[in-house]
Design a protein around this motif. Structure first.
Motif, PDB file in Angstrom:
ATOM      1  N   VAL A  51       1.029  -1.526   0.280  1.00  0.00           N
ATOM      2  CA  VAL A  51       0.320   0.089   0.628  1.00  0.00           C
ATOM      3  C   VAL A  51       0.780   1.067   0.062  1.00  0.00           C
ATOM      4  O   VAL A  51       0.789   2.120  -0.830  1.00  0.00           O
ATOM      5  CB  VAL A  51      -1.108   0.170   1.195  1.00  0.00           C
ATOM      6  N   PHE A  52       2.217   0.880   0.660  1.00  0.00           N
ATOM      7  CA  PHE A  52       3.205   2.263   0.205  1.00  0.00           C
ATOM      8  C   PHE A  52       3.554   2.282  -0.307  1.00  0.00           C
ATOM      9  O   PHE A  52       3.338   3.923  -1.157  1.00  0.00           O
ATOM     10  CB  PHE A  52       3.589   2.135   2.225  1.00  0.00           C
ATOM     11  N   ASN A  53       3.856   1.834  -1.099  1.00  0.00           N
ATOM     12  CA  ASN A  53       4.353   1.561  -2.166  1.00  0.00           C
ATOM     13  C   ASN A  53       3.665   2.235  -3.194  1.00  0.00           C
ATOM     14  O   ASN A  53       4.224   2.880  -4.357  1.00  0.00           O
ATOM     15  CB  ASN A  53       5.387   0.238  -3.158  1.00  0.00           C
ATOM     16  N   GLY A  54       2.381   1.699  -3.469  1.00  0.00           N
ATOM     17  CA  GLY A  54       0.989   2.250  -4.441  1.00  0.00           C
ATOM     18  C   GLY A  54       0.911   3.775  -4.265  1.00  0.00           C
ATOM     19  O   GLY A  54       0.839   4.026  -5.111  1.00  0.00           O
ATOM     20  N   VAL A  55       1.350   4.142  -3.469  1.00  0.00           N
ATOM     21  CA  VAL A  55       0.707   5.952  -3.047  1.00  0.00           C
ATOM     22  C   VAL A  55       1.620   6.354  -3.383  1.00  0.00           C
ATOM     23  O   VAL A  55       1.493   7.523  -3.581  1.00  0.00           O
ATOM     24  CB  VAL A  55       0.872   5.673  -1.136  1.00  0.00           C
ATOM     25  N   VAL A  56       3.059   5.819  -3.150  1.00  0.00           N
ATOM     26  CA  VAL A  56       4.301   6.758  -3.250  1.00  0.00           C
ATOM     27  C   VAL A  56       4.287   6.535  -4.860  1.00  0.00           C
ATOM     28  O   VAL A  56       4.699   8.273  -5.369  1.00  0.00           O
ATOM     29  CB  VAL A  56       5.140   6.560  -2.757  1.00  0.00           C
ATOM     30  N   ILE A  57       4.022   5.843  -5.102  1.00  0.00           N
ATOM     31  CA  ILE A  57       4.209   5.636  -7.249  1.00  0.00           C
ATOM     32  C   ILE A  57       2.962   6.263  -7.589  1.00  0.00           C
ATOM     33  O   ILE A  57       3.266   7.242  -8.446  1.00  0.00           O
ATOM     34  CB  ILE A  57       3.912   4.281  -7.724  1.00  0.00           C
TER      35      ILE A  57
END
Length: 352
Positions: A51-57
């Protein structure tokens, strides 16, 4: 009888054996349960990382899209496109935040996506940072929104004249201020023009002048033909209507109408050399000023350094005070020190 009794189970041994068996079973059960709980923790941690990576991307791609495609953001709702374009350079502040967040997780895809808006921002603004000054030209213009509530004329005039301009453009002048400015400037700048709340003082002769009608009922723009060493230059002085950010969004309809009328006047200008100076209440990136900016270049973009923000004076966030031109070469541009106004003065040098 004795041998038979030996084969009979002793009750307390049976209980001890049963207790040990139950303890082993419980231990095994506990071990399995611990593994399951640990697995759940790992699973939750893995989901959170995704989820964290998805938000950053997602945030990185959105920021890159805003920077790259800002012209396509509609003004239909709250003039959102113009509002974003007014403060577009500040969107770059999100770039290092995204890079740090991507680096924390050390995911290559997130890092690459975070680099994308950084590259777009640099492509848009990196050219502003080198100092492009070439030195004094044939004439210098200083333009300033003096603010109708600024009565410290002497100190403000000292700041402007210290730059040694040949032409001084002032907007948002009251009648009382105009008289004070005439006393401060007339000796050094004997040629002057004033219409409504906008005025010009020049060391060079002014051959002719006329109001530019912005359909407001009072004068906020005019054209003056200034004779610079025998070469005529059309100098436009303008103060477009203000914009507001409120519950209705970025209200700029009236300003946009005045920009269209000023753009029409400049399009009909017969002289090749043209300068527009004043407070346009908008940045050159604001699409609503396109009737003006598609015809003229920014002196600061051509011959300045940095963003050249002018408003508000204490902590400038946007460059809404402009010197634009065509048919000339800009050799320098700068923002002067703050005065008692809420705007900072701007300077531009030109060669014929």
């Amino acid at each position: 009888m004795r041998s038979v009794r030996r084969r009979l189970p002793i009750p307390w041994r049976r209980k001890a054996s049963l207790s040990a068996s139950r303890a082993r079973t419980a231990a095994r059960s506990g071990a399995v349960g611990g593994t399951a709980k640990g697995g759940q923790r790992v699973k939750r941690s893995s989901t959170g990382a995704k989820v964290f990576n998805g938000v950053v991307i997602g945030a990185s791609l959105l920021l890159a899209a805003i920077l790259l495609l800002h012209r396509f953001i509609p003004n239909r709702w709250f003039n959102l496109g113009s509002l974003i374009e007014t403060f577009l350079p500040w969107f770059g502040l999100a770039v290092p935040v995204l890079l740090v967040l991507a680096a924390i997780r050390r995911r290559p895809l997130a890092i690459v996506c975070a680099l994308l808006p950084a590259l777009v921002w640099l492509q848009m603004y990196a050219g502003l940072f080198p100092d492009k000054h070439e030195g004094p030209g044939d004439f210098r213009i200083v333009a300033h929104n003096v603010n109708a509530e600024n009565f410290d004329t002497a100190a403000t005039a000292a700041t402007l004249t210290a730059a040694e301009p040949d032409i001084i453009v002032l907007v948002e002048l009251t009648e009382d201020q105009r008289l004070s400015w005439a006393e401060a400037l007339n000796e050094r700048y004997p040629y002057s023009v004033a219409y409504g709340t906008v005025a010009l003082w020049s060391a060079y002769p002014v051959a002719a002048s006329n109001e530019v009608d912005l359909n407001l009922g009072w004068a906020r723009a005019f054209r003056a033909e200034v004779d610079i060493d025998g070469e005529p230059v059309a100098v436009y002085v303008a103060h477009l209507l203000s914009v507001r950010v409120n519950t209705e969004g970025f209200t700029s309809e009236q300003r946009n109408e005045t920009a269209e009328l000023l753009g029409e006047a400049i399009a009909d200008e017969p002289l090749d050399r043209v300068v527009l100076a004043g407070d346009l209440n908008g940045t050159v990136q604001d699409r609503s000023l396109a009737p003006i900016t598609y015809q003229l270049e920014s002196a600061h973009a051509s011959a300045g350094k940095g963003f050249g923000f002018t408003w508000p004076a204490d902590a400038p966030l946007a460059r809404i005070d402009q010197v634009l031109y065509r048919g000339l070469e800009a050799t320098g541009s700068d923002v002067l020190d703050a005065t008692a106004s809420d705007h900072r003065p701007v300077l531009a040098d030109f060669t014929l």
